[in-house]
Design a protein around this motif. Structure first.
Motif, PDB file in Angstrom:
ATOM      1  N   ALA A   1     -14.421  15.277  -0.844  1.00 19.45           N
ATOM      2  CA  ALA A   1     -15.472  15.045   0.157  1.00 19.45           C
ATOM      3  C   ALA A   1     -15.439  13.599   0.644  1.00 19.45           C
ATOM      4  O   ALA A   1     -15.631  13.325   1.834  1.00 19.45           O
ATOM      5  N   LYS A   2     -15.199  12.648  -0.277  1.00 18.19           N
ATOM      6  CA  LYS A   2     -15.091  11.240   0.123  1.00 18.19           C
ATOM      7  C   LYS A   2     -13.917  11.056   1.085  1.00 18.19           C
ATOM      8  O   LYS A   2     -14.033  10.353   2.102  1.00 18.19           O
ATOM      9  N   ALA A   3     -12.799  11.678   0.770  1.00 16.74           N
ATOM     10  CA  ALA A   3     -11.624  11.567   1.637  1.00 16.74           C
ATOM     11  C   ALA A   3     -11.943  12.097   3.031  1.00 16.74           C
ATOM     12  O   ALA A   3     -11.564  11.485   4.042  1.00 16.74           O
TER      13      ALA A   3
ATOM     14  N   LEU B   1       0.804  -1.222   0.000  1.00 19.25           N
ATOM     15  CA  LEU B   1       0.000   0.000   0.000  1.00 19.25           C
ATOM     16  C   LEU B   1       0.838   1.272   0.000  1.00 19.25           C
ATOM     17  O   LEU B   1       0.556   2.215  -0.743  1.00 19.25           O
ATOM     18  N   MET B   2       1.868   1.310   0.828  1.00 19.35           N
ATOM     19  CA  MET B   2       2.686   2.521   0.890  1.00 19.35           C
ATOM     20  C   MET B   2       3.358   2.797  -0.449  1.00 19.35           C
ATOM     21  O   MET B   2       3.432   3.948  -0.901  1.00 19.35           O
ATOM     22  N   ALA B   3       3.835   1.741  -1.096  1.00 16.12           N
ATOM     23  CA  ALA B   3       4.476   1.910  -2.402  1.00 16.12           C
ATOM     24  C   ALA B   3       3.472   2.351  -3.453  1.00 16.12           C
ATOM     25  O   ALA B   3       3.766   3.216  -4.299  1.00 16.12           O
TER      26      ALA B   3
ATOM     27  N   ASN C   1      -7.602  -1.275  -0.009  1.00 13.92           N
ATOM     28  CA  ASN C   1      -8.071  -0.706   1.253  1.00 13.92           C
ATOM     29  C   ASN C   1      -9.064   0.420   0.971  1.00 13.92           C
ATOM     30  O   ASN C   1      -8.664   1.577   0.819  1.00 13.92           O
ATOM     31  N   PRO C   2     -10.369   0.118   0.906  1.00 15.93           N
ATOM     32  CA  PRO C   2     -11.383   1.142   0.617  1.00 15.93           C
ATOM     33  C   PRO C   2     -11.450   2.240   1.678  1.00 15.93           C
ATOM     34  O   PRO C   2     -12.038   3.291   1.423  1.00 15.93           O
ATOM     35  N   GLY C   3     -10.847   2.007   2.837  1.00  9.60           N
ATOM     36  CA  GLY C   3     -10.865   3.007   3.901  1.00  9.60           C
ATOM     37  C   GLY C   3      -9.644   3.895   3.927  1.00  9.60           C
ATOM     38  O   GLY C   3      -9.364   4.521   4.953  1.00  9.60           O
ATOM     39  N   GLU C   4      -8.921   3.989   2.827  1.00  7.77           N
ATOM     40  CA  GLU C   4      -7.710   4.808   2.748  1.00  7.77           C
ATOM     41  C   GLU C   4      -8.060   6.179   2.156  1.00  7.77           C
ATOM     42  O   GLU C   4      -8.177   6.323   0.933  1.00  7.77           O
TER      43      GLU C   4
ATOM     44  N   VAL D   1      -5.352   5.480 -11.959  1.00  8.53           N
ATOM     45  CA  VAL D   1      -5.383   4.010 -11.991  1.00  8.53           C
ATOM     46  C   VAL D   1      -4.684   3.428 -10.766  1.00  8.53           C
ATOM     47  O   VAL D   1      -5.178   2.495 -10.123  1.00  8.53           O
ATOM     48  N   VAL D   2      -3.521   3.984 -10.411  1.00  8.55           N
ATOM     49  CA  VAL D   2      -2.777   3.473  -9.256  1.00  8.55           C
ATOM     50  C   VAL D   2      -3.547   3.753  -7.964  1.00  8.55           C
ATOM     51  O   VAL D   2      -3.622   2.899  -7.076  1.00  8.55           O
ATOM     52  N   ALA D   3      -4.136   4.939  -7.850  1.00  5.76           N
ATOM     53  CA  ALA D   3      -4.917   5.259  -6.653  1.00  5.76           C
ATOM     54  C   ALA D   3      -6.132   4.344  -6.538  1.00  5.76           C
ATOM     55  O   ALA D   3      -6.514   3.941  -5.431  1.00  5.76           O
ATOM     56  N   GLU D   4      -6.726   3.997  -7.665  1.00  5.85           N
ATOM     57  CA  GLU D   4      -7.855   3.057  -7.640  1.00  5.85           C
ATOM     58  C   GLU D   4      -7.404   1.681  -7.141  1.00  5.85           C
ATOM     59  O   GLU D   4      -8.169   0.980  -6.461  1.00  5.85           O
ATOM     60  N   ALA D   5      -6.168   1.307  -7.463  1.00  6.37           N
ATOM     61  CA  ALA D   5      -5.631   0.029  -6.963  1.00  6.37           C
ATOM     62  C   ALA D   5      -5.481   0.071  -5.444  1.00  6.37           C
ATOM     63  O   ALA D   5      -5.706  -0.943  -4.760  1.00  6.37           O
ATOM     64  N   VAL D   6      -5.128   1.245  -4.910  1.00 10.99           N
ATOM     65  CA  VAL D   6      -5.043   1.394  -3.458  1.00 10.99           C
ATOM     66  C   VAL D   6      -6.423   1.190  -2.837  1.00 10.99           C
ATOM     67  O   VAL D   6      -6.577   0.494  -1.826  1.00 10.99           O
ATOM     68  N   ILE D   7      -7.443   1.775  -3.459  1.00 13.57           N
ATOM     69  CA  ILE D   7      -8.808   1.649  -2.938  1.00 13.57           C
ATOM     70  C   ILE D   7      -9.271   0.198  -2.988  1.00 13.57           C
ATOM     71  O   ILE D   7      -9.974  -0.273  -2.077  1.00 13.57           O
ATOM     72  N   MET D   8      -8.868  -0.523  -4.034  1.00 15.64           N
ATOM     73  CA  MET D   8      -9.225  -1.944  -4.119  1.00 15.64           C
ATOM     74  C   MET D   8      -8.623  -2.714  -2.945  1.00 15.64           C
ATOM     75  O   MET D   8      -9.246  -3.629  -2.397  1.00 15.64           O
TER      76      MET D   8
END
Length: 255
Positions: free
Chosen positions: A137-139, A79-81, A109-112, A100-107
């Motif tokens: 706003a979501k963040a 996740l950090m990478a 950990n949806p709570g990030e 695209v990369v940020a969406e992979a983070v959400i996949m």
């Protein structure tokens, strides 16, 4: 873990140096530590995005990219990478890739909240401030006490000025400074918003605070290199940003 703790402090040049030193110590103990590789890369990317240094930008981003490539080759879902990689791509003007990369983070950990903010910033630089506000706003809904909250408040204030919603921008940017008093850019955005509302005295005071921290800044140089090189942003964003420049001129920033 100590390096990560330092990264959670209000961001400043000192915190980046201190965190990097700890991550580098970790790498001396374990050269293939993915946390260590991602940690050093994160500090380099943040130094660029926050405009802490006037030189060495290409070297910082190049080193960060090499470190992240090593980290993700070892652990592709780290996740950090992934978070640092999304920020790196934004810094390089590769906004679609950053999303695209940020969406992979959400996949993973949806709570990030950081990932939602990152999508919002890339969308902002694509010239879509209304959509960016939805992601900020979501963040904020997910991370109302997150130590990085100032980053999406800063982005939200920026977007609101582009949309002509200056009163809202002032409230948001004030909150961004409450969240991280060491952050500099809100002072400039506040100066622009106050000036556009005709609140000249407050505009001059905000501008003076900004120029005390960033002496020599002009309208023609304001945020042209960081957090994203202006030349790499979309034509739609650059057109919208003329409103910020107008506010800075009215506040008294030299041309």
């Amino acid at each position: 873990m100590r390096g990560k703790a330092v990264l959670n402090l209000p961001s400043s040049p000192t915190t980046m140096i201190d965190a990097r030193g700890l991550f580098e110590q970790a790498l001396k103990v374990e050269p293939t530590s993915v946390d260590g590789l991602a940690g050093v890369a994160t500090t380099l990317v943040f130094e660029f995005l926050n405009g802490y240094y006037e030189t060495g930008a290409e070297e910082r981003l190049g080193s960060a990219e090499r470190l992240l490539n090593r980290a993700l080759a070892i652990e592709p879902r780290h996740l950090m990478a992934l978070k640092a990689n999304a920020a790196l791509r934004r810094a390089q003007g590769r906004f679609d890739d950053a999303i695209v990369v940020a969406e992979a983070v959400i996949m993973e950990n949806p709570g990030e909240p950081w990932a939602y903010k990152e999508i919002g910033l890339s969308i902002l630089y694509l010239g879509k401030p209304e959509q960016a506000l939805e992601w900020f706003a979501k963040a904020d809904r997910i991370g109302p006490r997150d130590p990085g909250r100032w980053t999406w408040l800063d982005g939200r204030g920026h977007a609101l000025i582009l949309l002509g919603r200056d009163e809202e921008a002032i409230r948001t940017l004030t909150s961004a400074l409450d969240a991280n008093p060491k952050n500099t850019s809100p002072h400039a955005f506040l100066a622009a918003a106050y000036a556009l509302l005709g609140r000249s005295e407050e505009a001059r005071a905000a501008l003076a605070t900004y120029l005390e921290r960033r002496p020599g800044t002009r309208v023609s140089t304001f945020r042209t290199l960081s957090p994203v090189p202006l030349a790499l942003t979309s034509p739609a964003y650059r057109q919208l940003r003329t409103r910020v420049n107008e506010g800075l001129r009215k506040a008294g920033m030299p041309e």
